[in-house]
Design a protein around this motif. Sequence first.
Motif, PDB file in Angstrom:
ATOM      1  N   PRO A 533       0.806  -1.231   0.000  1.00 24.61           N
ATOM      2  CA  PRO A 533       0.000   0.000   0.000  1.00 24.61           C
ATOM      3  C   PRO A 533       0.836   1.277   0.000  1.00 24.61           C
ATOM      4  O   PRO A 533       0.392   2.305  -0.506  1.00 24.61           O
ATOM      5  CB  PRO A 533      -0.824  -0.129   1.287  1.00 24.61           C
ATOM      6  CG  PRO A 533      -0.913  -1.594   1.532  1.00 24.61           C
ATOM      7  CD  PRO A 533       0.398  -2.150   1.063  1.00 24.61           C
ATOM      8  N   ALA A 534       2.047   1.211   0.548  1.00 16.90           N
ATOM      9  CA  ALA A 534       2.907   2.395   0.590  1.00 16.90           C
ATOM     10  C   ALA A 534       3.390   2.797  -0.806  1.00 16.90           C
ATOM     11  O   ALA A 534       3.874   3.908  -0.999  1.00 16.90           O
ATOM     12  CB  ALA A 534       4.104   2.131   1.498  1.00 16.90           C
ATOM     13  N   LYS A 535       3.257   1.892  -1.778  1.00 13.30           N
ATOM     14  CA  LYS A 535       3.686   2.158  -3.148  1.00 13.30           C
ATOM     15  C   LYS A 535       2.568   2.752  -4.006  1.00 13.30           C
ATOM     16  O   LYS A 535       2.788   3.062  -5.191  1.00 13.30           O
ATOM     17  CB  LYS A 535       4.193   0.865  -3.804  1.00 13.30           C
ATOM     18  CG  LYS A 535       5.476   0.302  -3.193  1.00 13.30           C
ATOM     19  CD  LYS A 535       6.684   1.131  -3.582  1.00 13.30           C
ATOM     20  CE  LYS A 535       7.985   0.473  -3.142  1.00 13.30           C
ATOM     21  NZ  LYS A 535       9.157   1.302  -3.504  1.00 13.30           N
ATOM     22  N   ARG A 536       1.380   2.857  -3.427  1.00 15.49           N
ATOM     23  CA  ARG A 536       0.260   3.372  -4.215  1.00 15.49           C
ATOM     24  C   ARG A 536       0.457   4.850  -4.535  1.00 15.49           C
ATOM     25  O   ARG A 536       1.130   5.581  -3.811  1.00 15.49           O
ATOM     26  CB  ARG A 536      -1.049   3.165  -3.450  1.00 15.49           C
ATOM     27  CG  ARG A 536      -1.441   1.688  -3.346  1.00 15.49           C
ATOM     28  CD  ARG A 536      -2.650   1.476  -2.475  1.00 15.49           C
ATOM     29  NE  ARG A 536      -2.951   0.041  -2.373  1.00 15.49           N
ATOM     30  CZ  ARG A 536      -3.792  -0.482  -1.497  1.00 15.49           C
ATOM     31  NH1 ARG A 536      -4.442   0.304  -0.635  1.00 15.49           N
ATOM     32  NH2 ARG A 536      -4.001  -1.789  -1.481  1.00 15.49           N
ATOM     33  N   PHE A 537      -0.149   5.278  -5.617  1.00 11.46           N
ATOM     34  CA  PHE A 537      -0.051   6.684  -5.994  1.00 11.46           C
ATOM     35  C   PHE A 537      -0.794   7.573  -4.997  1.00 11.46           C
ATOM     36  O   PHE A 537      -0.428   8.724  -4.803  1.00 11.46           O
ATOM     37  CB  PHE A 537      -0.608   6.894  -7.408  1.00 11.46           C
ATOM     38  CG  PHE A 537       0.363   6.517  -8.499  1.00 11.46           C
ATOM     39  CD1 PHE A 537       1.098   7.486  -9.147  1.00 11.46           C
ATOM     40  CD2 PHE A 537       0.539   5.192  -8.868  1.00 11.46           C
ATOM     41  CE1 PHE A 537       2.006   7.157 -10.148  1.00 11.46           C
ATOM     42  CE2 PHE A 537       1.434   4.846  -9.869  1.00 11.46           C
ATOM     43  CZ  PHE A 537       2.176   5.821 -10.516  1.00 11.46           C
ATOM     44  N   LEU A 538      -1.838   7.032  -4.411  1.00 13.31           N
ATOM     45  CA  LEU A 538      -2.648   7.786  -3.457  1.00 13.31           C
ATOM     46  C   LEU A 538      -2.443   7.172  -2.071  1.00 13.31           C
ATOM     47  O   LEU A 538      -2.920   6.069  -1.787  1.00 13.31           O
ATOM     48  CB  LEU A 538      -4.126   7.699  -3.866  1.00 13.31           C
ATOM     49  CG  LEU A 538      -5.058   8.831  -3.444  1.00 13.31           C
ATOM     50  CD1 LEU A 538      -4.586  10.165  -3.976  1.00 13.31           C
ATOM     51  CD2 LEU A 538      -6.475   8.544  -3.940  1.00 13.31           C
ATOM     52  N   VAL A 539      -1.685   7.874  -1.237  1.00 12.33           N
ATOM     53  CA  VAL A 539      -1.408   7.393   0.125  1.00 12.33           C
ATOM     54  C   VAL A 539      -2.012   8.421   1.083  1.00 12.33           C
ATOM     55  O   VAL A 539      -1.438   9.493   1.313  1.00 12.33           O
ATOM     56  CB  VAL A 539       0.107   7.238   0.376  1.00 12.33           C
ATOM     57  CG1 VAL A 539       0.361   6.671   1.781  1.00 12.33           C
ATOM     58  CG2 VAL A 539       0.724   6.330  -0.675  1.00 12.33           C
ATOM     59  N   ALA A 540      -3.175   8.088   1.632  1.00 14.47           N
ATOM     60  CA  ALA A 540      -3.954   9.058   2.408  1.00 14.47           C
ATOM     61  C   ALA A 540      -3.166   9.652   3.566  1.00 14.47           C
ATOM     62  O   ALA A 540      -3.262  10.855   3.860  1.00 14.47           O
ATOM     63  CB  ALA A 540      -5.229   8.392   2.916  1.00 14.47           C
TER      64      ALA A 540
END
Length: 576
Positions: A533-540
């Motif tokens: 998840p830390a590699k996602r473009f959107l990291v809330a």
Amino acid sequence: MTLYARFAAHIDAILDALIASGDLPAGIERGGVAVEPPRDVSHGDLATNAAMVLAKRAGTNPRALAALIAPRLEALDEVEAVEIAGPGFINLRLTPAVWHSELAEILAKGADYGRSAMGEGVRVNVEYVSANPTGPMHMGHCRGAVVGDALASLLEHAGYAVTREYYVNDAGGQVDVLARSAHLRYREALGEDVGAIPEGLYPGEYLIPVGEKLAAEHGDAFVGKPESEWQVPFRKAAVAAMMDMIRADLALLGIHHDLFSSEAELQAAGKPEAAEAWLRARDLVYDGMLEAPKGETPEDWEPVELPLFRATQFGDDQDRPIKKSDGSWTYFGADLAYHFQKAQSADQLIDIWGADHAGTVKRIKAAVAALTEGKTPFDVKLVQMVRLLRAGEPVKMSKRSGNFVTLADVVSEVGKDVVRFTMLTRKADAQMDFDFAKVVEASKDNPVFYVQYAHARIRSLLRKAAAEGIDLDAPADLSLLDADETALVKLGAQFPRVVEGAAQAREPHRIAFYLFDLAATLHAQWNKGNDDPAKRFLVAQNPELTRARLELASAIGQIVRNGLGIMGVAAAEEMQ
């Protein structure tokens, strides 16, 4: 100035300094010196062959010359490290700031990113399609139409002043056959039972409306009359109707020409006679005998004196007749005059021809060389035919249109963008299969889908970010991008270079190849977020990193749009 052009200028300045210091001879020829991405990305960001190219000319060793160039490159603020590799190649690693600056440049230039002044306004005439005006466009015409149109757009993107031209072959025997076919449909429209269409006439139903219009206009005035009375008006009416149909078919592909040139008007204006006179004045046309055909000579063959163009002086295999024995112009004679006309208002000429015309390339190149006294570069791009398949099986021909599959039918089924993109997924002179099932397949094996999906993903990401209240206009800290994300910037930064290279080579398919590679890299980066998840473009929970990644995504989306624009393909906002 592109990143690569900027470093080419750095190399030039370094070479100037080495000449000034006496390490290189004055006036050394620099042709062949290049700055490009290394084949292996592990070797760095840029590579130059300057030492390899210039060493022999300078009478020195490549590695020794590289050792003089490398320290001067390393002194540049943009350069992080320099390495001399192998026999004398020089590899450069650039600072992260260079790539952050390039990313900002992509976003700042927007739709203009990748545009070039390379062409310097040079006037280029690109002639393409030029199908005989005897019926609707079919898939045999489609590939050349797309290649020509994309090439014209590519050249415009590279700074050339382009004229898109269509040559209407309305003076040959095929339009006489068209007129006879229209006359048959005219009689049919007046109630005559014409029965089966005779062999040698065009059987397509597309001529029925032409006959009906002629019947409404002329009544029975031309029924039972000799051909000499109706040939000219019927030929003009039929050609005009066919050209309206062709223009409409081309419009389905988003293709619009700047100029339509008529062979009949060319001949009526005496252009072939003018070309012949120009050539005779220079002793490039003479009256002579054709050689007997090679192989077995026909019994009825007789030597005939004809006006012959001295094509052999310009690289052709034999001198070519420009007139037939009855005094009419040969196809070559008319084409020669047509190219003479085009050269009056263009600095360069490009023709897009079907591969079946390969045998005539030498003679028309010879003619252009003669008529322009070698001053007008002329290129012929040959386009191979397309084989239509449906799930691997050959497609049956369309009965409605005679004996071919219409372009309109194909566009109606799969859409303009799919047709255009697919036609550019192979080199023009390579064979191509167009499989109706595969071109709409939602998989990475289908480049049309794969590139469109990359753009749609990016647009969806930006919509989602906006919906979540992320300020897309806020400044981003691009130093937060990791090595893999920076690698995506590096690939994006190659786009201007790809445009210039494709324009120089006259190969629009290079844009499609590049976009596929860019899309694949984007998808690979995107998919890392599925596992981490830390590699996602959107990291809330990390808005700063998210903004940096959104800028990266926006820039890649812009490049995809720009590349698709050159190809004449709309970028998908979402995938259905």
